[in-house]
Motif scaffolding. Structure first.
Motif, PDB file in Angstrom:
ATOM      1  N   LYS A 299       0.838  -1.212   0.000  1.00 51.32           N
ATOM      2  CA  LYS A 299       0.000   0.000   0.000  1.00 51.32           C
ATOM      3  C   LYS A 299       0.870   1.258   0.000  1.00 51.32           C
ATOM      4  O   LYS A 299       0.543   2.255  -0.625  1.00 51.32           O
ATOM      5  N   LYS A 300       1.984   1.193   0.711  1.00 51.30           N
ATOM      6  CA  LYS A 300       2.870   2.370   0.760  1.00 51.30           C
ATOM      7  C   LYS A 300       3.572   2.561  -0.592  1.00 51.30           C
ATOM      8  O   LYS A 300       3.712   3.687  -1.067  1.00 51.30           O
TER       9      LYS A 300
ATOM     10  N   ASP B   2       5.093   6.591 -10.168  1.00 51.18           N
ATOM     11  CA  ASP B   2       5.863   5.878 -11.210  1.00 51.18           C
ATOM     12  C   ASP B   2       5.587   4.383 -11.201  1.00 51.18           C
ATOM     13  O   ASP B   2       5.963   3.667 -12.129  1.00 51.18           O
ATOM     14  N   VAL B   3       4.971   3.906 -10.122  1.00 53.26           N
ATOM     15  CA  VAL B   3       4.708   2.469 -10.016  1.00 53.26           C
ATOM     16  C   VAL B   3       3.473   2.136 -10.853  1.00 53.26           C
ATOM     17  O   VAL B   3       2.383   2.642 -10.590  1.00 53.26           O
TER      18      VAL B   3
ATOM     19  N   GLU C  14       5.227  -4.608  13.355  1.00 49.30           N
ATOM     20  CA  GLU C  14       5.798  -3.261  13.498  1.00 49.30           C
ATOM     21  C   GLU C  14       5.665  -2.437  12.214  1.00 49.30           C
ATOM     22  O   GLU C  14       5.379  -1.235  12.257  1.00 49.30           O
ATOM     23  N   THR C  15       5.894  -3.095  11.069  1.00 50.15           N
ATOM     24  CA  THR C  15       5.818  -2.395   9.786  1.00 50.15           C
ATOM     25  C   THR C  15       4.468  -1.712   9.595  1.00 50.15           C
ATOM     26  O   THR C  15       4.384  -0.611   9.043  1.00 50.15           O
ATOM     27  N   GLN C  16       3.419  -2.372  10.076  1.00 52.40           N
ATOM     28  CA  GLN C  16       2.071  -1.840   9.887  1.00 52.40           C
ATOM     29  C   GLN C  16       1.870  -0.518  10.634  1.00 52.40           C
ATOM     30  O   GLN C  16       0.971   0.255  10.279  1.00 52.40           O
TER      31      GLN C  16
ATOM     32  N   LEU D  70       5.739   7.206   7.681  1.00 47.42           N
ATOM     33  CA  LEU D  70       6.821   7.635   6.778  1.00 47.42           C
ATOM     34  C   LEU D  70       6.280   8.675   5.804  1.00 47.42           C
ATOM     35  O   LEU D  70       5.335   8.403   5.066  1.00 47.42           O
ATOM     36  N   LYS D  71       6.893   9.867   5.832  1.00 48.10           N
ATOM     37  CA  LYS D  71       6.435  10.920   4.927  1.00 48.10           C
ATOM     38  C   LYS D  71       7.144  10.838   3.582  1.00 48.10           C
ATOM     39  O   LYS D  71       6.609  11.247   2.559  1.00 48.10           O
ATOM     40  N   SER D  72       8.369  10.310   3.572  1.00 50.03           N
ATOM     41  CA  SER D  72       9.130  10.220   2.318  1.00 50.03           C
ATOM     42  C   SER D  72       8.601   9.064   1.480  1.00 50.03           C
ATOM     43  O   SER D  72       7.898   8.188   1.984  1.00 50.03           O
ATOM     44  N   ASP D  73       8.990   9.065   0.209  1.00 53.79           N
ATOM     45  CA  ASP D  73       8.529   7.997  -0.691  1.00 53.79           C
ATOM     46  C   ASP D  73       9.277   6.694  -0.388  1.00 53.79           C
ATOM     47  O   ASP D  73      10.516   6.648  -0.439  1.00 53.79           O
TER      48      ASP D  73
END
Ligand code: AMP
Ligand code: GLY
Length: 422
Positions: free
Chosen positions: A17-18, A24-25, A292-294, A300-303
């Motif tokens: 999702k991120k 570009d994806v 934790e990743t969830q 995370l604000k950056s791409d």
């Protein structure tokens, strides 16, 4: 740009999702993915550990970049094989993934380079282990060397339990080859903190800290699970502790891996315990943590793709990695009975007015309907300015999502809230 994400859990759903936020994806394949991930990616039925089939698929379908998320393909050399076929990857090569693949390696690395961890001995001979246990201080911690689905750690309160654990691993081969060597270590106390960090082998950029909830039941009772919920940031992890960890643990680990000729690229997970003697490493993982990743990636604000590629191509120093100042809370909804036996095949109803961050872990599609297919079924994540608000929102959503035999803990974040208030 075509991406391939290897894995099939809630963590992988959060990663996908991120990644989709990058315009570009154009295509994301998930191998094998799951019924819920199918809403966000094209699932291909290739096992995460099937290296030849994965390389063939990625080559034939013009995959530009692969994200190897789970531990076992990394330890088996998935990154090595994909990169050899010309497909750049997020995730360490086999030589570096050993930091998770062998606890004996990890402990010896820490000892050699002075990285704080529990005192320990390693054994390949059962009789030697049993005789060491005759006088070892209790409780004592017994760990299988290799991967054991998170079940290879036993905290023995009594000598009888300790002997039984060693026999299970070394004589009955409960974890197969993973238990041929074992670590017996000192029992530590203190709050646990998970810190995931991006690294390209030179620079290390830690992510927001988090707290996992491993036990099945409220009050940290019951069996160990893959994780019943998480919150981020972890209020026990102060700026002062973070600075200390950078100097005493994170940078020394990156340097140690380089000195061993095993430069680590990807996500290095530091499982830390904040003991009365300072922060110590409980475990390293060579990958993103679940769950934790969830809670970390929504902050995370950056791409994400840009940061991942910077770890692969060695440009992390000049790549900004920025974080939201809010809090995230994840409550896992599991099948009743998990982590022991449970029933599956129940229809899942997710109303439209819940968080857009429902990450599916164990669900399949049956006649176009999502049905439960695993122990941990899904995780509901909300982000809010305070932890209290994020938790309240996730629990509100949990009550709206329905499937038969649903089970969840009702005290996710309670310890973190207590630490915030204390
Ligand atoms: P691990 O798989 O190494 O993360 O261990 C699983 C869990 O066991 C950790 O999250 C800790 O809660 C606990 N644990 C592992 N090692 C120790 C230790 N040396 N002292 C106390 N608890 C430990
Ligand atoms: N949450 C612990 C792990 O991913 O290993």
């Amino acid at each position: 740009m075509k991406l391939l994400v290897i894995g099939s859990g809630g963590r992988e759903h959060a990663v996908i999702k991120k990644l989709k936020e990058n315009s570009d994806v154009t295509q994301i394949y998930a191998a094998p993915g799951n019924g819920g991930i199918a809403a966000d990616a094209v699932c291909v039925p290739i096992a995460a550990t099937d290296i030849p089939a994965m390389v063939r698929f990625a080559s034939e379908n013009g995959v530009d970049y692969a994200v190897v998320t789970p531990d076992d393909p990394l330890v088996l050399g998935m990154t090595d094989a994909l990169e050899k076929a010309g497909i750049p990857c997020f995730g360490p090569d086999k030589n570096a993934a050993i930091i998770e693949g062998s606890k004996v390696f990890a402990k010896n690395l820490m000892k050699k380079y002075g990285i704080p961890t529990a005192k320990y001995e390693t054994f390949s001979d059962m009789d030697a282990a049993l005789s060491y246990l005759e006088t070892a201080p209790l409780p004592t911690v017994i760990k299988a060397d290799g991967l054991a689905l998170g079940k290879g750690v036993i905290i023995a309160e009594t000598r009888a339990e300790a002997y039984a654990a060693v026999r299970e691993m070394m004589e009955n081969k409960k974890f197969g080859k993973s238990g041929e060597h074992i670590v017996i270590e000192e029992f530590l106390t203190g709050p646990e903190v998970s810190v995931l960090a991006f690294t390209d082998g030179k620079t290390v950029k830690p992510m927001v800290s988090s707290m996992d909830h491993k036990r099945a039941m409220d009050g940290d009772r019951g069996l160990n699970t893959g994780g019943m919920g998480a919150v981020a940031p972890n209020p026990c992890y102060t700026k002062e502790t973070a600075d200390r960890c950078m100097e005493e643990i994170f940078l020394p680990t990156i340097r140690a891996m380089n000195a061993e000729g095993r430069p680590f690229k990807g996500c290095l997970y530091f499982g830390l315990m904040l003991t009365p003697d300072g922060p110590k490493v409980i475990e390293y993982n060579c990958r993103f943590g679940d769950p934790e990743t969830q809670v970390v990636l929504p902050l995370l604000k950056s791409d994400l793709l840009t940061v991942m590629q910077a770890t692969t191509f060695g440009t992390l120093a000049e790549t900004p990695v920025e974080w939201d100042s809010g809090c995230a809370a994840c409550v896992i909804m599991a099948s009743k009975g998990y982590p022991a036996a449970y029933e599956k095949g129940f229809a899942i109803t997710i109303p439209a007015d819940v968080s857009p961050r429902v990450y599916i872990a164990g669900a399949a599609l049956k006649d176009d309907r999502l049905v439960t297919s695993g122990g941990r079924v899904l995780g509901v994540v909300n982000v809010a300015p305070t932890l209290q608000k994020a938790l309240a929102a996730s629990y509100r959503d949990v009550k709206k999502i329905r499937f038969d035999n649903a089970y969840y803990r009702s005290d996710i974040g309670a310890k973190a809230l207590a630490a915030t208030e204390g």
